[in-house]
Design an enzyme around this catalytic site. Structure first.
Site, PDB file in Angstrom:
ATOM      1  CG  PHE A  18      -1.612   1.223   1.584  1.00 15.50           C
ATOM      2  CD1 PHE A  18      -2.231   2.021   0.621  1.00 15.50           C
ATOM      3  CD2 PHE A  18      -1.665   1.637   2.916  1.00 15.50           C
ATOM      4  CE1 PHE A  18      -2.879   3.200   0.977  1.00 15.50           C
ATOM      5  CE2 PHE A  18      -2.314   2.804   3.276  1.00 15.50           C
ATOM      6  CZ  PHE A  18      -2.912   3.595   2.300  1.00 15.50           C
ATOM      7  CB  THR A  42       0.849  -8.281   3.181  1.00 13.62           C
ATOM      8  OG1 THR A  42       2.004  -7.471   3.327  1.00 13.62           O
ATOM      9  CG2 THR A  42       0.796  -9.307   4.305  1.00 13.62           C
ATOM     10  N   GLY A 109      22.572  -2.960   5.440  1.00 11.55           N
ATOM     11  CA  GLY A 109      23.812  -3.461   4.844  1.00 11.55           C
ATOM     12  C   GLY A 109      23.914  -3.081   3.374  1.00 11.55           C
ATOM     13  CE1 TYR A 152       4.502  -3.307  11.451  1.00  8.00           C
ATOM     14  CE2 TYR A 152       3.357  -1.935  13.040  1.00  8.00           C
ATOM     15  CZ  TYR A 152       3.921  -2.102  11.790  1.00  8.00           C
ATOM     16  OH  TYR A 152       3.903  -1.060  10.890  1.00  8.00           O
ATOM     17  CE  LYS A 156       7.676  -1.625  10.711  1.00  6.39           C
ATOM     18  NZ  LYS A 156       8.349  -1.343   9.418  1.00  6.39           N
TER      19      LYS A 156
END
Ligand code: UDP
Length: 316
Positions: A18, A42, A109, A152, A156
């Site tokens: 999205f 997804t 990296g 999640y 993060k």
């Protein structure tokens, strides 16, 4: 950009998602050559189908938790790959943890090897169920590490720590955006998040599934506003996290009523249990973005939702 110079090369992970696909569009419009990487877990090629044959666009199907090999120069890496809906975290907990940790390590990296600038898509979930309201970037958050959303939130938070470590230790030019609830065309109809859920339920005449009593709040940002903020951040010299979102706050019940009004739907409301650790309130403090990027949202919920409803009308 001068046509004398070769264009900047940007890599967008999650480029078929999205937000990733909208960012790809924005970078192409800015004259970049764009390489989108996505494993389509997804994401969907539907989101980039309009770019087929574009001379500055390349798509690579790859899982960025595995080593990323790219030939040639890269000037920017945008790490946007991740499941991003609470029901995705339930179904894909390990993949969510891996893309936020191993995926962040691999993309950092790549940026380091190429001497590229790096931008991490982080999240308001770093603030957890916040005890400070509205949320400023200086707030450290209230996250349950072992709850279903922890996969999640903690991935993060780790990704932010890793990005700051590469900035400090390797002197890399990195940015971190904390993205608040965003909506608009190309959201998956069945991704479980409240905007596509309520719109598709309203358009089908099914009951709107309000979780809890609907008293929890969210602040919804239209996708074009969000992408503009992120693009400006990528051009800045600021290295610590920046909130990008819309500070206009609604309860979920108010939001349900607005969707009914705008769709003209007769759907009823049905009340389902509140998911575990669902944040009770969320609203970004965007003073930093205003000052640093001269950015603030332009699209109000009424016009943004109307555009989004038009998009979903063809899909339901
Ligand atoms: N929500 C709801 N009905 C739904 C989906 C979500 O009431 O069908 C609520 C959810 O409990 C949360 C808010 O809407 O309080 C936003 O949920 P979403 O999944 O969009 O994202 P979140 O902000 O929780 O990450």
């Amino acid at each position: 950009m001068s046509t004398m110079n070769a264009p900047f090369v940007s890599v967008v992970t999650g480029g078929a998602g999205f937000l990733g696909s909208h960012l790809v569009d924005r970078l192409l419009a800015a004259g970049h050559r764009v390489i989108a990487i996505d494993n389509l877990l997804t994401g969907s090629t539907d989101n980039i189908a309009h770019l087929a044959g574009h001379p500055r666009f390349t798509f690579i199907k790859h899982n960025v938790t595995e080593y990323i090999y790219l030939a040639g120069p890269v000037h920017y890496v945008f790490h946007f790959a991740s499941p991003a809906s609470p029901i995705d975290y339930l179904e894909l907990p390990i993949q969510t943890l891996k893309v936020g940790s191993l995926g962040t390590h691999n993309t950092l990296g790549l940026a380091k090897a190429k001497g590229a600038k790096y931008l991490l898509a982080s999240t308001s979930e770093c603030y957890g169920d916040p005890l400070e309201h509205p949320q400023k970037e200086t707030y450290w958050g209230n996250v349950n590490p072992i709850g279903p959303r922890g996969v999640y939130d903690e991935a993060k938070r780790f990704a932010e720590a890793m990005t700051m470590a590469y900035h400090r230790y390797h002197n890399m030019d990195t940015k971190i955006v904390r993205i608040f609830n965003t909506y608009g065309p190309r959201m998956r109809l069945r991704d479980g998040r409240v905007v596509p859920a309520f719109i598709s339920q309203a358009l089908r005449g099914e009951p709107l599934t309000v979780f809890g009593e609907g008293k929890q709040t969210r602040s919804f940002c239209y996708v074009s506003d969000l992408i503009e903020g992120i693009y400006r951040l990528s051009q800045s010299d600021y290295h610590e996290p920046v909130n990008i979102g819309n500070p206009t706050e609604f309860t979920i019940l108010e939001f349900a009523q607005l969707v009914l009004k705008l769709t003209g739907s007769q759907s009823a409301l049905t009340y389902n249990p509140l998911p575990v650790d669902d944040p009770k309130q969320r609203r970004p403090d965007i003073s930093l973005a205003r000052k640093l990027l001269h950015w603030e949202p332009q699209v109000d919920l009424l016009s943004g939702l109307s555009r989004t409803i038009e998009y979903f009308r063809d899909k339901v």
